[in-house]
Design an enzyme around this catalytic site. Structure first.
Site, short mmCIF file in Angstrom:
data_model
loop_
_atom_site.label_atom_id
_atom_site.label_comp_id
_atom_site.label_asym_id
_atom_site.label_seq_id
_atom_site.Cartn_x
_atom_site.Cartn_y
_atom_site.Cartn_z
N TRP A 146 0.83 -1.22 0.00
CA TRP A 146 0.00 0.00 0.00
C TRP A 146 0.86 1.26 0.00
O TRP A 146 1.74 1.38 0.86
CB TRP A 146 -0.90 0.01 1.24
CG TRP A 146 -1.76 1.21 1.41
CD1 TRP A 146 -2.51 1.81 0.44
CD2 TRP A 146 -1.98 1.97 2.61
NE1 TRP A 146 -3.20 2.89 0.97
CE2 TRP A 146 -2.89 3.01 2.31
CE3 TRP A 146 -1.50 1.87 3.92
CZ2 TRP A 146 -3.33 3.94 3.24
CZ3 TRP A 146 -1.94 2.80 4.86
CH2 TRP A 146 -2.84 3.81 4.53
N GLN A 206 5.39 5.34 -3.96
CA GLN A 206 6.50 5.99 -3.28
C GLN A 206 7.86 5.43 -3.75
O GLN A 206 8.83 6.16 -3.82
CB GLN A 206 6.31 5.72 -1.77
CG GLN A 206 7.12 6.56 -0.84
CD GLN A 206 6.79 6.20 0.61
OE1 GLN A 206 5.77 5.56 0.90
NE2 GLN A 206 7.63 6.62 1.52
N ASP A 243 0.90 -9.02 -0.09
CA ASP A 243 -0.46 -8.49 -0.12
C ASP A 243 -0.61 -7.37 -1.14
O ASP A 243 0.13 -6.39 -1.12
CB ASP A 243 -0.79 -7.95 1.29
CG ASP A 243 -2.23 -7.46 1.40
OD1 ASP A 243 -3.14 -8.26 1.13
OD2 ASP A 243 -2.43 -6.29 1.76
N TYR A 295 -4.08 -0.18 -5.13
CA TYR A 295 -2.76 0.29 -4.70
C TYR A 295 -1.98 0.87 -5.89
O TYR A 295 -1.66 0.17 -6.85
CB TYR A 295 -1.95 -0.84 -4.04
CG TYR A 295 -2.51 -1.28 -2.68
CD1 TYR A 295 -3.49 -0.55 -2.02
CD2 TYR A 295 -2.03 -2.42 -2.05
CE1 TYR A 295 -4.00 -0.95 -0.79
CE2 TYR A 295 -2.52 -2.83 -0.82
CZ TYR A 295 -3.51 -2.09 -0.20
OH TYR A 295 -4.00 -2.49 1.02
N GLN A 308 -9.36 -8.65 7.02
CA GLN A 308 -8.12 -7.85 7.04
C GLN A 308 -8.41 -6.52 7.73
O GLN A 308 -8.80 -5.55 7.11
CB GLN A 308 -7.59 -7.62 5.63
CG GLN A 308 -6.27 -6.90 5.68
CD GLN A 308 -5.46 -6.94 4.40
OE1 GLN A 308 -4.97 -5.93 3.95
NE2 GLN A 308 -5.30 -8.10 3.81
N LEU A 350 2.23 -0.57 12.35
CA LEU A 350 2.99 0.55 12.92
C LEU A 350 2.22 1.86 12.81
O LEU A 350 2.80 2.94 12.97
CB LEU A 350 4.36 0.68 12.21
CG LEU A 350 5.30 -0.50 12.39
CD1 LEU A 350 6.58 -0.31 11.57
CD2 LEU A 350 5.65 -0.71 13.87
N GLN A 364 14.30 -1.30 6.42
CA GLN A 364 13.14 -1.36 7.33
C GLN A 364 12.65 -2.80 7.46
O GLN A 364 12.28 -3.24 8.55
CB GLN A 364 12.00 -0.47 6.81
CG GLN A 364 12.31 1.02 6.88
CD GLN A 364 11.21 1.87 6.23
OE1 GLN A 364 10.33 1.34 5.55
NE2 GLN A 364 11.28 3.17 6.41
N ASN A 402 12.47 -4.79 10.89
CA ASN A 402 11.16 -5.22 11.37
C ASN A 402 11.07 -6.73 11.54
O ASN A 402 10.35 -7.23 12.42
CB ASN A 402 10.07 -4.69 10.44
CG ASN A 402 10.02 -3.16 10.44
OD1 ASN A 402 10.67 -2.51 11.26
ND2 ASN A 402 9.26 -2.59 9.52
P1 NDP Z 1 2.78 0.11 8.76
O1 NDP Z 1 1.82 0.72 9.69
O2 NDP Z 1 3.78 -0.83 9.34
O3 NDP Z 1 3.51 1.30 8.01
C1 NDP Z 1 4.56 1.02 7.12
C2 NDP Z 1 5.37 2.29 6.86
O4 NDP Z 1 6.01 2.73 8.06
C3 NDP Z 1 6.48 2.02 5.88
O5 NDP Z 1 6.05 2.10 4.53
C4 NDP Z 1 7.48 3.09 6.25
O6 NDP Z 1 7.05 4.32 5.70
C5 NDP Z 1 7.34 3.14 7.77
N1 NDP Z 1 8.25 2.18 8.43
C6 NDP Z 1 8.14 0.81 8.47
N2 NDP Z 1 9.13 0.27 9.18
C7 NDP Z 1 9.89 1.31 9.63
C8 NDP Z 1 11.05 1.38 10.43
N3 NDP Z 1 11.62 0.27 10.93
N4 NDP Z 1 11.57 2.60 10.71
C9 NDP Z 1 11.00 3.72 10.23
N5 NDP Z 1 9.90 3.71 9.45
C10 NDP Z 1 9.34 2.52 9.16
O7 NDP Z 1 2.07 -0.72 7.61
P2 NDP Z 1 1.16 -0.25 6.35
O8 NDP Z 1 0.31 0.89 6.71
O9 NDP Z 1 2.05 -0.13 5.17
O10 NDP Z 1 0.25 -1.54 6.21
C11 NDP Z 1 0.85 -2.79 5.89
C12 NDP Z 1 0.11 -3.41 4.73
O11 NDP Z 1 -1.24 -3.67 5.10
C13 NDP Z 1 -0.01 -2.54 3.48
O12 NDP Z 1 1.16 -2.52 2.71
C14 NDP Z 1 -1.17 -3.22 2.78
O13 NDP Z 1 -0.74 -4.39 2.12
C15 NDP Z 1 -2.06 -3.58 3.96
N6 NDP Z 1 -3.11 -2.55 4.17
C16 NDP Z 1 -4.43 -2.93 4.05
C17 NDP Z 1 -5.44 -2.03 4.20
C18 NDP Z 1 -6.84 -2.47 4.06
O14 NDP Z 1 -7.74 -1.61 4.01
N7 NDP Z 1 -7.11 -3.75 3.98
C19 NDP Z 1 -5.16 -0.60 4.48
C20 NDP Z 1 -3.76 -0.31 4.64
C21 NDP Z 1 -2.79 -1.26 4.50
P3 NDP Z 1 8.05 5.54 5.35
O15 NDP Z 1 9.45 5.01 5.27
O16 NDP Z 1 7.54 6.07 4.07
O17 NDP Z 1 7.85 6.52 6.45
#
Ligand code: NDP
Length: 319
Positions: free
Chosen positions: A21, A27, A49, A54, A178, A210, A291, A295
């Site tokens: 996502w 990005q 996923d 997306y 989900q 997160l 990351q 993680n």
């Molecule tokens: P998170 O809440 O874990 O956010 C991930 C983001 O946090 C990364 O893209 C990065 O963004 C930042 N990040 C991750 N690890 C670190 C780290 N160690 N240190 C610093 N920054 C970090 O998960 P998502 O919101 O991406 O959700 C995960 C997945 O869930 C999605 O990819 C998607 O497949 C699914 N999803 C499903 C939804 C639904 O409606 N069913 C809605 C949303 C997500 P950055 O570096 O840009 O700051």
């Protein structure tokens, strides 16, 4: 890596998985996506996923290209799509029979696959009778184009309706939800969905563990690191939603606990998710391979989180 059953079902998901996502095809481009996926795959992640929405389909296209190039064994993978927002036309959105069948076919083309393991209704569709939606997914399951279907952010009441319609007509019932679930967003997963786990044997593939990065602590004190998800203009709506001062402050209260455990805040937040019952897999999101590496170590931290630690986390979070 450990593998968990998806609720009562036979499918096994790596307890950490990787999603796309706003990252892949948006990005970040294909090279970074490939590096992230490789780090995950090499550590035993089997579930990737996707969703039709997306990056307007680009995320699934990028992941499809990576799978083709890497030649990973298909049987070793669990791939998903989510159907709801497929485009601008009146029949490109929602959960009509037409859009579900067309949407899954389009996802198969983007992923370059003959079948997908999981397909989710990305949201509920009040404009379509649930029976129509259940019948369309049943056809796709019977054709072998998808193996399990489920829901994302449906009310428990609607999930039960879908289940009952399926049972009544001998159709395939939904198998998994989900939902968003993390230290800051909990009620629906913990309370409303409890009967889904107990009565239907539902599994969950949880998202935003997160809280879009809030729980890494990097937004503490109103900081906005350049290039981070919430600093990007087109994610302003998301920033307004998740980056409230209260949530940022609650996240920063956890910092001393992470220090004491000898881990990062991200690892602590992910480890907490891993410890919660009824989580089949925690879907990671990442804009950088580092990351993913960081993680994945949440698996070691989870091993340290006993009941006393879980209680301390609750107490600290409550302030
Ligand atoms: P998170 O809440 O874990 O956010 C991930 C983001 O946090 C990364 O893209 C990065 O963004 C930042 N990040 C991750 N690890 C670190 C780290 N160690 N240190 C610093 N920054 C970090 O998960 P998502 O919101 O991406 O959700 C995960 C997945 O869930 C999605 O990819 C998607 O497949 C699914 N999803 C499903 C939804 C639904 O409606 N069913 C809605 C949303 C997500 P950055 O570096 O840009 O700051």
């Amino acid at each position: 890596m450990n593998y968990r059953k998806m609720g009562k079902h036979g499918l096994k998901l790596s307890e950490l998985s990787l999603g796309s996502w706003v990252t892949f095809g948006g990005q970040v481009g294909e090279a970074v996506a490939r590096d992230c996926m490789k780090v995950a795959y090499d550590a035993g992640v089997n579930f990737f996923d996707g969703a039709e929405v997306y990056s307007g389909g680009a995320a699934e296209k990028v992941m499809g290209k990576v799978l083709k190039r890497e030649k990973w064994r298909r049987e070793g993978l669990v791939l998903s799509t989510k159907i709801f927002w497929g485009g601008k036309g009146p029949n490109d959105v929602g959960l009509s029979h037409k859009h579900i069948i067309e949407g899954v076919h389009a996802a198969l083309r983007r992923w370059q696959q003959d079948y997908l393991d999981l397909a989710f209704c990305h949201r509920p569709d009040p404009d379509t009778p649930i029976e129509e939606t259940v019948r369309a997914f049943d056809i796709l399951v019977k054709q072998g184009k998808i193996f399990y279907w489920g829901t994302s952010e449906w009310s428990a009441e609607d999930v039960f309706k879908a289940h009952d319609v399926a049972v009544k007509h001998g159709l395939t019932p939904p198998a998994m939800e989900q939902p968003q679930y993390n230290l800051l967003t909990r009620d629906r997963f913990e309370k409303e969905y409890a009967p889904l786990y107990e009565k239907l044997g539902y599994g969950t593939t949880i998202w935003s563990p997160l809280a879009s990065g809030i729980l890494t602590g990097k937004y503490a004190g109103g900081k906005m690191p350049k290039g981070s998800r919430l600093s990007i203009d087109q994610n302003a709506w998301l920033k307004d939603l998740v980056a409230t001062p209260e949530r940022i402050e609650a996240a920063s209260r956890l910092e001393p606990l992470a220090k004491e455990l000898g881990c990062t805040m991200a690892q602590l937040a992910l480890a907490w998710c891993l410890k919660k019952p009824h989580v089949s897999t925690v879907i990671l999101g990442a804009s950088k391979p580092q990351q993913v590496k960081e993680n994945l170590k949440a698996l070691d931290v989870a091993a340290k989180l006993d009941d006393a630690w879980l209680q301390r986390i609750e107490k600290t979070l409550a302030g």
